[in-house]
Scaffold this motif. Sequence first.
Motif, PDB file in Angstrom:
ATOM      1  N   LEU A 165      26.748  -8.594  -0.635  1.00 24.41           N
ATOM      2  CA  LEU A 165      26.632  -9.066   0.743  1.00 24.41           C
ATOM      3  C   LEU A 165      25.352  -9.859   0.932  1.00 24.41           C
ATOM      4  CD1 LEU A 165      27.890  -8.977   3.599  1.00 24.41           C
ATOM      5  CD2 LEU A 165      26.522  -6.928   4.030  1.00 24.41           C
ATOM      6  N   ILE A 166      24.260  -9.389   0.402  1.00 25.90           N
ATOM      7  CA  ILE A 166      22.985 -10.099   0.531  1.00 25.90           C
ATOM      8  C   ILE A 166      23.023 -11.413  -0.237  1.00 25.90           C
ATOM      9  CG2 ILE A 166      20.543  -9.995  -0.104  1.00 25.90           C
ATOM     10  CD1 ILE A 166      20.560  -7.069   0.641  1.00 25.90           C
ATOM     11  N   GLU A 167      23.640 -11.398  -1.410  1.00 23.52           N
ATOM     12  CA  GLU A 167      23.732 -12.616  -2.213  1.00 23.52           C
ATOM     13  C   GLU A 167      24.542 -13.696  -1.499  1.00 23.52           C
ATOM     14  OE1 GLU A 167      25.295 -14.030  -6.651  1.00 23.52           O
ATOM     15  OE2 GLU A 167      25.255 -11.904  -6.101  1.00 23.52           O
ATOM     16  N   ALA A 168      25.547 -13.290  -0.719  1.00 22.72           N
ATOM     17  CA  ALA A 168      26.396 -14.258  -0.019  1.00 22.72           C
ATOM     18  C   ALA A 168      25.775 -14.756   1.277  1.00 22.72           C
ATOM     19  CB  ALA A 168      27.755 -13.631   0.270  1.00 22.72           C
ATOM     20  N   ASN A 169      24.628 -14.195   1.661  1.00 23.40           N
ATOM     21  CA  ASN A 169      24.003 -14.547   2.939  1.00 23.40           C
ATOM     22  C   ASN A 169      22.520 -14.838   2.733  1.00 23.40           C
ATOM     23  OD1 ASN A 169      26.146 -13.865   5.234  1.00 23.40           O
ATOM     24  ND2 ASN A 169      26.311 -12.293   3.656  1.00 23.40           N
ATOM     25  N   PRO A 170      22.141 -16.118   2.599  1.00 24.09           N
ATOM     26  CA  PRO A 170      20.740 -16.486   2.340  1.00 24.09           C
ATOM     27  C   PRO A 170      19.760 -15.925   3.370  1.00 24.09           C
ATOM     28  CG  PRO A 170      22.194 -18.373   2.036  1.00 24.09           C
ATOM     29  CD  PRO A 170      23.039 -17.277   2.615  1.00 24.09           C
ATOM     30  N   ASP A 171      20.192 -15.854   4.639  1.00 21.84           N
ATOM     31  CA  ASP A 171      19.279 -15.327   5.659  1.00 21.84           C
ATOM     32  C   ASP A 171      18.921 -13.875   5.355  1.00 21.84           C
ATOM     33  OD1 ASP A 171      19.338 -17.711   6.976  1.00 21.84           O
ATOM     34  OD2 ASP A 171      20.770 -17.078   8.516  1.00 21.84           O
ATOM     35  N   LEU A 172      19.912 -13.124   4.883  1.00 23.13           N
ATOM     36  CA  LEU A 172      19.646 -11.736   4.528  1.00 23.13           C
ATOM     37  C   LEU A 172      18.720 -11.644   3.330  1.00 23.13           C
ATOM     38  CD1 LEU A 172      22.991  -9.718   4.929  1.00 23.13           C
ATOM     39  CD2 LEU A 172      20.972  -9.678   6.381  1.00 23.13           C
ATOM     40  N   GLN A 173      18.866 -12.570   2.395  1.00 19.87           N
ATOM     41  CA  GLN A 173      17.990 -12.555   1.218  1.00 19.87           C
ATOM     42  C   GLN A 173      16.533 -12.689   1.644  1.00 19.87           C
ATOM     43  OE1 GLN A 173      19.165 -15.348  -1.857  1.00 19.87           O
ATOM     44  NE2 GLN A 173      21.358 -15.042  -1.402  1.00 19.87           N
ATOM     45  N   GLU A 174      16.278 -13.619   2.572  1.00 20.95           N
ATOM     46  CA  GLU A 174      14.903 -13.822   3.045  1.00 20.95           C
ATOM     47  C   GLU A 174      14.386 -12.589   3.778  1.00 20.95           C
ATOM     48  OE1 GLU A 174      14.505 -17.353   5.323  1.00 20.95           O
ATOM     49  OE2 GLU A 174      15.539 -18.634   3.866  1.00 20.95           O
ATOM     50  N   LEU A 175      15.226 -12.022   4.638  1.00 20.43           N
ATOM     51  CA  LEU A 175      14.814 -10.831   5.380  1.00 20.43           C
ATOM     52  C   LEU A 175      14.550  -9.667   4.435  1.00 20.43           C
ATOM     53  CD1 LEU A 175      17.252 -10.913   8.452  1.00 20.43           C
ATOM     54  CD2 LEU A 175      14.759 -11.192   8.508  1.00 20.43           C
ATOM     55  N   ASP A 176      15.378  -9.524   3.423  1.00 17.32           N
ATOM     56  CA  ASP A 176      15.224  -8.408   2.496  1.00 17.32           C
ATOM     57  C   ASP A 176      13.946  -8.552   1.676  1.00 17.32           C
ATOM     58  OD1 ASP A 176      16.323  -5.965   1.485  1.00 17.32           O
ATOM     59  OD2 ASP A 176      16.795  -7.021  -0.384  1.00 17.32           O
ATOM     60  N   GLN A 177      13.658  -9.772   1.256  1.00 17.07           N
ATOM     61  CA  GLN A 177      12.426 -10.010   0.500  1.00 17.07           C
ATOM     62  C   GLN A 177      11.195  -9.774   1.375  1.00 17.07           C
ATOM     63  OE1 GLN A 177      12.914 -14.012  -0.947  1.00 17.07           O
ATOM     64  NE2 GLN A 177      14.571 -13.448  -2.377  1.00 17.07           N
ATOM     65  N   ALA A 178      11.260 -10.269   2.618  1.00 19.75           N
ATOM     66  CA  ALA A 178      10.125 -10.095   3.531  1.00 19.75           C
ATOM     67  C   ALA A 178       9.923  -8.635   3.888  1.00 19.75           C
ATOM     68  CB  ALA A 178      10.343 -10.923   4.802  1.00 19.75           C
ATOM     69  N   GLY A 179      11.001  -7.893   3.935  1.00 20.00           N
ATOM     70  CA  GLY A 179      10.921  -6.477   4.316  1.00 20.00           C
ATOM     71  C   GLY A 179      10.810  -5.544   3.134  1.00 20.00           C
ATOM     72  N   ASP A 180      10.525  -6.065   1.962  1.00 24.29           N
ATOM     73  CA  ASP A 180      10.334  -5.222   0.777  1.00 24.29           C
ATOM     74  C   ASP A 180      11.559  -4.347   0.491  1.00 24.29           C
ATOM     75  OD1 ASP A 180       8.588  -4.932  -1.258  1.00 24.29           O
ATOM     76  OD2 ASP A 180       7.354  -3.391  -0.321  1.00 24.29           O
ATOM     77  N   GLY A 181      12.744  -4.925   0.667  1.00 22.48           N
ATOM     78  CA  GLY A 181      13.962  -4.189   0.346  1.00 22.48           C
ATOM     79  C   GLY A 181      14.499  -3.332   1.470  1.00 22.48           C
ATOM     80  N   SER A 182      13.866  -3.377   2.651  1.00 24.01           N
ATOM     81  CA  SER A 182      14.291  -2.501   3.742  1.00 24.01           C
ATOM     82  C   SER A 182      15.690  -2.868   4.247  1.00 24.01           C
ATOM     83  CB  SER A 182      13.289  -2.566   4.903  1.00 24.01           C
ATOM     84  OG  SER A 182      13.171  -3.893   5.392  1.00 24.01           O
ATOM     85  N   VAL A 183      16.027  -4.173   4.223  1.00 21.96           N
ATOM     86  CA  VAL A 183      17.355  -4.600   4.662  1.00 21.96           C
ATOM     87  C   VAL A 183      18.429  -4.037   3.740  1.00 21.96           C
ATOM     88  CG1 VAL A 183      18.869  -6.579   5.028  1.00 21.96           C
ATOM     89  CG2 VAL A 183      16.489  -6.685   5.774  1.00 21.96           C
ATOM     90  N   SER A 184      18.175  -4.069   2.450  1.00 27.52           N
ATOM     91  CA  SER A 184      19.131  -3.507   1.484  1.00 27.52           C
ATOM     92  C   SER A 184      19.361  -2.030   1.753  1.00 27.52           C
ATOM     93  CB  SER A 184      18.607  -3.686   0.052  1.00 27.52           C
ATOM     94  OG  SER A 184      18.495  -5.040  -0.278  1.00 27.52           O
ATOM     95  N   ARG A 185      18.287  -1.328   2.008  1.00 28.50           N
ATOM     96  CA  ARG A 185      18.421   0.114   2.237  1.00 28.50           C
ATOM     97  C   ARG A 185      19.197   0.393   3.526  1.00 28.50           C
ATOM     98  NH1 ARG A 185      13.124  -0.213   0.193  1.00 28.50           N
ATOM     99  NH2 ARG A 185      12.202  -0.241   2.290  1.00 28.50           N
TER     100      ARG A 185
END
Length: 504
Positions: free
Chosen positions: A59-79
């Motif tokens: 899901l994150i790979e298919a959504n660039p905006d999520l990738q940026e948020l996840d990187q900025a949040g140190d993986g918090s979006v993934s969790r």
Amino acid sequence: MTFFSDRCSDGVRSAALASVLSVSLAGSVSAVERLTIDLPLLDVNVSLNLKGARTTAELIEANPDLQELDQAGDGSVSRLLGQFLTAPLPQRTSSVLEQSVGHPLLEQALLTASQLVKVEGLPADTSGQMLSDALQAAYRDGEPNVLGLLRRVPGESLSIDFQALAFNAKRLRDNQDDARALVQKGTAMTPAPKSLAESGAEGWTRAEIRFPVAHRSEALDITVLTPEGTSNGKLVVISHGLWDEPESFEGWGRLLAANGYIVLLPDHPGSDAKQQKQLLDGASPPPSSEELRLRPLDVSALLDGVEAGTLLKGQQIAVEDVAVVGHSWGATTALQLSGLQTTSRKLKTRCQDPRDPDRSLSWVLQCSWLSRADQGSLADPRVKAAVVVSPPMRLLFDEESGPSLQAKVLLVSGTKDWVVPSDPEAVVPLKGGNPLANGHRLVLASGGTHFNLWAPVDQKEAPILGPLILAWINEQLAVPSSHTFSGGGWGHASVPLVDVTGQL
């Protein structure tokens, strides 16, 4: 004993899942491929591509905006996404929904949810059939989680509008404002003496019996509490709420029995904790609206048995002067027995409006009673006193029938009750009924919720409402005692109890 909130965890999870998807299946329609989340307060709109994504990483790979948020949040979006979207659903979720399709309780839950979640390209469905079909497909295809479910919802796109959550939160606050203001203006009752509040710790005997009744195919399970000392010859019946059990209120019964009362706590089989377990196991649908009629009949059948000598044999009991105590749906039952008349009038006109300013979670239950509302007037003249705690009542009862009540009613409501909020379900109904002149009272519990005013059997603290219930029944049944409602001394130190009847 297990608390209601713990027992309901899977049920609440299933209901929450239903509340996220108020949509319908209309012929052959492609599955939702995009999820849009609107956050109007932050002026943010997040759009997620769901196509082909089976895991959080995909899901994150298919959504660039999520990738940026996840990187900025140190993986918090993934969790976060892992906890919400890809965590496994309970195995019994599918069977619960299958049993509930078309049931009024589910329909009302989905009607409320339709303000939060919308599917483009489809009309709203409140039967639950689409939800059940999509969930079964997710299990069948090996994706038993929210993401798998979303990917099988038919339609063009799905949107979640959190502004609807803000509306509901404000409505709840508004529906508690009057009660809080009344408490602030009033004076809290002096706390009960410790010796009285804790008197239920001993001085009673307990038995469990089964009693056959004509209106049910199965016998009633009853917890019987009797005083070890001299009985005052008075009977109290305590009625539990939806998906609950007598043990949740045995603390009240023990205190009453220790002070001379004989107490019966029936298990209402069509809406008790066992029925909830059957529902969660996929073995039973939600409670039928017929239970609105059967519950008062349960209590009246017990009184008939005592009067005929087939129940509580050998006891000298004044069955013509009985008190009934109830919590939530049990409190509604007590009001029916007290003489308040039921009607379908308001249910027909207000249940279909999810933005009604008085709407609360209790309306999900109240609106499910529609088909039996006109058969619910089941007054029992032997009931002379009632204590009703957090009763769902606004839509069901005819306010004009208040003067016909043969019982004197004490209504107790918590100022933080988010299930049955005080303003629409207690303050407003009593305002127009001149309760003080008619001998009824409204006591507000400051900080009280729907789940902290009861008295479970394993609770270490003395029951908050125990002295208040005892004082009211002593006075209304004319039991010789120094502890009466008008005499005071029935308050609580940490949950202030305020009689606001004079302010209405």
